[in-house]
Write an enzyme that holds these catalytic residues in place. Sequence first.
Site: not given
Length: 332
Positions: A122, A169, A202, A226
């Site tokens: 980001y 992740k 996820d 976000d």
Amino acid sequence: MQIVLIEGDGIGPEVTQAACRVIAAAGVKIDWVKASAGMVAAEQFGEPLPDETLEMIRRYRVALKGPCTTPVGKGYRSINVRLRQGLELFASVRPVNTLPGVKTPYEKVDLIVVRENTEGLYAGLEHQVVPGVVESVRLITRPAAERIVRFAFELARRHDRRMVTFCHKADVMRLSDGLFLECARAVADDYPFIQFEEKTIDNVCLELAMDPTQYDVLVMENLFGDVISDLGAGLVGGLGLVPGANLGTRYAVFEAVHGSAPDIAGKGLANPIAILRSAALMMEHVGRGSVALQIERAVVKTLQAGVGLTRDLGGTGTTATITEQLIKNLGA
Ligand code: NAI
């Protein structure tokens, strides 16, 4: 008390003015110091984030900010990213909780999304390698990773929270999220009295959609945060309701999760509750917890009564009608 006010773009002026009215009606005397950012500033000063705006926040330490439009794929870099980096507002805090009177698929959602605010994808560090090939840098550093996880644990401790979930992740981004995970585990060791769990992002999305009540404090890198913030807002009634704070060691900028909503801007249809609740977080930050509570109660009363509500809440009202109700319910 002097506080910087950035009205921002689109629905920004409508919702920030509504919030200021409610705060004034609560009896708090704030000398708002107006500063400019966003498209309005770009048009007026040729610069979407003028130096004076940053200087004002540095001087007064605290700001209430409306949303700023960022052109997609062209023009200037996100003002929000520059503001957060420039003032080292390293932590974004977004409380996501169900509110009485708002119909949602789940009851008793009460979680806090803590997002690292300065690094990750980001941060927008991108360049073109050759035409047709671009590269984005996903920067993760140990100091920033440790700082945000410690922030999340301290928040959990102060607010009597039972669990911190680190979302990552690391199975795929072994180096960057591997480092973040290593930092999270090390910091968690300092807080044996707060439960710590680590989950892939996820999996967190799946579980948030199936049963968000199982979560408490969630901490993650910038881009994940976000996305999860908006997902969280969707779980509890939409973007018009969820507040936010960007915090650093010296400065604090309070803003709603939502953007400038160009589709409804200037029509008097925007819901001011998200920015008002952000202002309530700001009141708490400046040591006026009783006012924060008064505002939160007025929000609950207004939603429960269901009078004058804006369209996003299923009503037929306007920014003006809901603001009247919020003011009326301050004393209730
Ligand atoms: P958005 O949040 O502005 O709008 C998404 C949808 O939610 C729209 O249908 C809008 O009408 C509705 N909505 C948002 N806030 C609402 C409110 N208070 N009351 C009623 N309905 C509301 O997101 P979008 O369209 O992706 O972004 C528009 C612009 O805002 C972009 O330029 C984006 O970069 C910027 N943005 C700025 C943020 C900030 O300054 N903190 C945060 C998010 C987006």
